[in-house]
Design an enzyme around this catalytic site. Sequence first.
Site, PDB file in Angstrom:
ATOM      1  N   ASP A  10       0.847  -1.197   0.000  1.00 50.25           N
ATOM      2  CA  ASP A  10       0.000   0.000   0.000  1.00 50.25           C
ATOM      3  C   ASP A  10       0.886   1.252   0.000  1.00 50.25           C
ATOM      4  O   ASP A  10       0.876   2.037   0.931  1.00 50.25           O
ATOM      5  CB  ASP A  10      -0.948   0.004   1.204  1.00 50.25           C
ATOM      6  CG  ASP A  10      -0.214  -0.098   2.541  1.00 50.25           C
ATOM      7  OD1 ASP A  10       0.956  -0.540   2.555  1.00 50.25           O
ATOM      8  OD2 ASP A  10      -0.801   0.278   3.573  1.00 50.25           O
ATOM      9  N   HIS A 242       9.857   0.382   9.331  1.00 49.47           N
ATOM     10  CA  HIS A 242       8.900  -0.727   9.370  1.00 49.47           C
ATOM     11  C   HIS A 242       9.040  -1.615   8.126  1.00 49.47           C
ATOM     12  O   HIS A 242       9.647  -2.675   8.169  1.00 49.47           O
ATOM     13  CB  HIS A 242       7.478  -0.186   9.505  1.00 49.47           C
ATOM     14  CG  HIS A 242       7.223   0.559  10.769  1.00 49.47           C
ATOM     15  ND1 HIS A 242       7.464   0.023  12.014  1.00 49.47           N
ATOM     16  CD2 HIS A 242       6.752   1.816  10.989  1.00 49.47           C
ATOM     17  CE1 HIS A 242       7.141   0.898  12.951  1.00 49.47           C
ATOM     18  NE2 HIS A 242       6.708   2.003  12.349  1.00 49.47           N
TER      19      HIS A 242
END
Length: 310
Positions: A10, A242
């Site tokens: 995403d 992340h």
Amino acid sequence: MARRILIDTDPGIDDSMAILSALRSPELEVIGLSTVFGNADVDSCAMNGLRLVELEGHNNIPVAKGAGAPLFREDLDLGTQVHGLDGMGNTRPSPPRGTLDPRFGAQFILDMVKQYPGEVTLVPLGPLTNIALALQQDPGITDQVKEVVLMGGCAFGTGNISPVAEANIFHDAHAAEIVFRANWDVTMVGLDVTTKIIVRPADLDKMYTANNPAVDLLHRIQPCYQAFHDQIYGLNGAFHLHDPSVTAFLISPDLFTYIEAPIYVETSGLCAGKTIADVHWQWGDRKPVKIVVDADAKAVINLLIQRLSQ
């Protein structure tokens, strides 16, 4: 032989860093991107996927648009406050030149896995909706996927979107539960480790001197991400790595430490999205997950900056 990976994503500022570093790593062969809602709406994420593969001449890599909403939740809580309305730090990038693969994301995943049976590592960097839909359409995919290495979850610490939940899992907890209960090999690179890997402004300044298209893009879009980390965590220009930590794990897993335990996902209530590690194996015979809990943070950062700067 390079490791074949299919990235479900995403994009997303940290997704962009993860994808660009993967594209620059000879150990990895990116065979496609499927896109999902999360950091922005799915249309923006799909266009960003095209932009990323086109940026340095990887136009041959197909990009397919997938799910635009969770499996069951009606509300859509996007991460635009972190990544900007366009997913690219509100930089309003030019439209991509190419076009999306006509297949829906879940079908694209199934087709690519069947094209390379037993060879594809699925690399989800966003909500797990596309992966869950592929499983629902063909449960036999678990026998054909080599493994799943995902960014998401938080087994032993606090969440980043609620007190207990990590954002990718929270955005579609039902999909995550489907993925974690499936009978395949899963590695969870979640907040337990990624919050320990913090890239500092000095590291970024070193990377920015490379002056290549990948680094130039990151230089433009990362201020939005830095501002969020300043506001929430007081990191003074630093931020957590992340999604890029997944790329580093795929390249050099020896830099990381993990434990193994089954994972269950809470799907409702205040604790929706919580990933629960059954460390004492009390709840049944679900296949264990590799839960990454620590890393040589400096080595991970150096590896990623080296790949982006070369």
